[in-house]
Design a protein around this motif. Sequence first.
Motif, PDB file in Angstrom:
ATOM      1  N   ASP A   1       3.536   1.450   9.732  1.00 20.13           N
ATOM      2  CA  ASP A   1       2.678   0.295   9.955  1.00 20.13           C
ATOM      3  C   ASP A   1       1.286   0.728  10.420  1.00 20.13           C
ATOM      4  O   ASP A   1       0.277   0.154  10.015  1.00 20.13           O
ATOM      5  CB  ASP A   1       3.288  -0.631  11.016  1.00 20.13           C
ATOM      6  CG  ASP A   1       4.504  -1.370  10.491  1.00 20.13           C
ATOM      7  OD1 ASP A   1       4.503  -1.737   9.309  1.00 20.13           O
ATOM      8  OD2 ASP A   1       5.450  -1.559  11.267  1.00 20.13           O
TER       9      ASP A   1
ATOM     10  N   GLY B   1       0.440  -0.305   1.605  1.00 18.09           N
ATOM     11  CA  GLY B   1       0.941  -1.345   2.488  1.00 18.09           C
ATOM     12  C   GLY B   1       0.879  -1.001   3.957  1.00 18.09           C
ATOM     13  O   GLY B   1       1.555  -1.648   4.775  1.00 18.09           O
TER      14      GLY B   1
ATOM     15  N   SER C   1      -0.531  -1.342   7.550  1.00 17.94           N
ATOM     16  CA  SER C   1      -1.119  -2.548   8.143  1.00 17.94           C
ATOM     17  C   SER C   1      -2.284  -2.271   9.080  1.00 17.94           C
ATOM     18  O   SER C   1      -3.115  -3.145   9.320  1.00 17.94           O
ATOM     19  CB  SER C   1      -0.037  -3.331   8.909  1.00 17.94           C
ATOM     20  OG  SER C   1       1.015  -3.691   8.061  1.00 17.94           O
TER      21      SER C   1
ATOM     22  N   ASP D   1      -3.192   0.264  -0.783  1.00 19.39           N
ATOM     23  CA  ASP D   1      -2.273   0.451  -1.908  1.00 19.39           C
ATOM     24  C   ASP D   1      -0.826   0.628  -1.448  1.00 19.39           C
ATOM     25  O   ASP D   1       0.109   0.141  -2.095  1.00 19.39           O
ATOM     26  CB  ASP D   1      -2.689   1.663  -2.746  1.00 19.39           C
ATOM     27  CG  ASP D   1      -3.968   1.422  -3.529  1.00 19.39           C
ATOM     28  OD1 ASP D   1      -4.355   0.245  -3.686  1.00 19.39           O
ATOM     29  OD2 ASP D   1      -4.584   2.409  -3.967  1.00 19.39           O
TER      30      ASP D   1
ATOM     31  N   ARG E   1      -5.266  -9.557   7.630  1.00 21.74           N
ATOM     32  CA  ARG E   1      -4.260  -8.861   6.819  1.00 21.74           C
ATOM     33  C   ARG E   1      -4.234  -7.349   7.068  1.00 21.74           C
ATOM     34  O   ARG E   1      -3.238  -6.691   6.795  1.00 21.74           O
ATOM     35  CB  ARG E   1      -4.493  -9.143   5.332  1.00 21.74           C
ATOM     36  CG  ARG E   1      -4.252 -10.585   4.949  1.00 21.74           C
ATOM     37  CD  ARG E   1      -4.000 -10.748   3.469  1.00 21.74           C
ATOM     38  NE  ARG E   1      -5.115 -10.296   2.651  1.00 21.74           N
ATOM     39  CZ  ARG E   1      -6.178 -11.045   2.355  1.00 21.74           C
ATOM     40  NH1 ARG E   1      -6.276 -12.280   2.836  1.00 21.74           N
ATOM     41  NH2 ARG E   1      -7.139 -10.581   1.583  1.00 21.74           N
TER      42      ARG E   1
END
Length: 262
Positions: A26, A68, A70, A66, A145
């Motif tokens: 993450d 993911g 975070s 690309d 996001r």
Amino acid sequence: MWQRLRGLAGRAYRRHLRREIDDVPDHVAVIQDGNRRYAREQGDDAPEGHRAGADTTEQVLDWCADLGVSELTLYAFSTENFERPDEELKPLFDLLERKLREFADADRVHDEGVRVRAIGDVARLPPRVRDAVEYAERRTAGNDRFTLNVALAYGGRTELLDAARAIARDVDAGEMAPGDVDVETVESRLYDRPIRDVDLIVRTGGDERTSNFLPWHANGNEAAVYFCAPYWPEFSEVDFLRAIRTYESREESWQRARAERA
């Protein structure tokens, strides 16, 4: 001919690495080391190395999107960096100011929902850099996001020391009892902290140390660490994917250990 073959081999290897990755961290934190050494080897001055490193930073943001990831934290300027000569600091501050403003105004930043936050003793920075920090944070405050933390005038020991002093003052003033001090108490007094604990630290430039970087959020979380030889301007997508694979291997090892203990 050879360049074309190398390009094809490189793309095939990147695809292979991507297929191997199932678990993505993450929060990735990066120590961007080697800008000055890169510049020297190119026959340039240090500011040219910092500018080349800024281009790598933009690429890493794309790679994170690309895969993911975070949250990304970049060790852009440490408290120790203030000791560098003025002829190096001025162009570095100019670059930080310009990049913060450019990034805050970039369409893709807002299209991808990137929020910029500075962590560190920002008050020590020149006014023009502080203004650029405030502008970038304000312009991207509504994005949610992806989080980009820029560590500026940051030192991990100083961060923990300031938190301890703040807690001591509150205890001395009778605003809390010593027994009430817990993890949440400490975290609430750290700098404008990252949202998540750090899962992976990446350091470029060949040194195998974490340099006082995010001790509470990384060491406390036992983050995976990936050291690599390329200087920051040379850091490639393959290097980044190898770092992610190191994190994934560590997670698999932990899961096996927990299963064995259970």
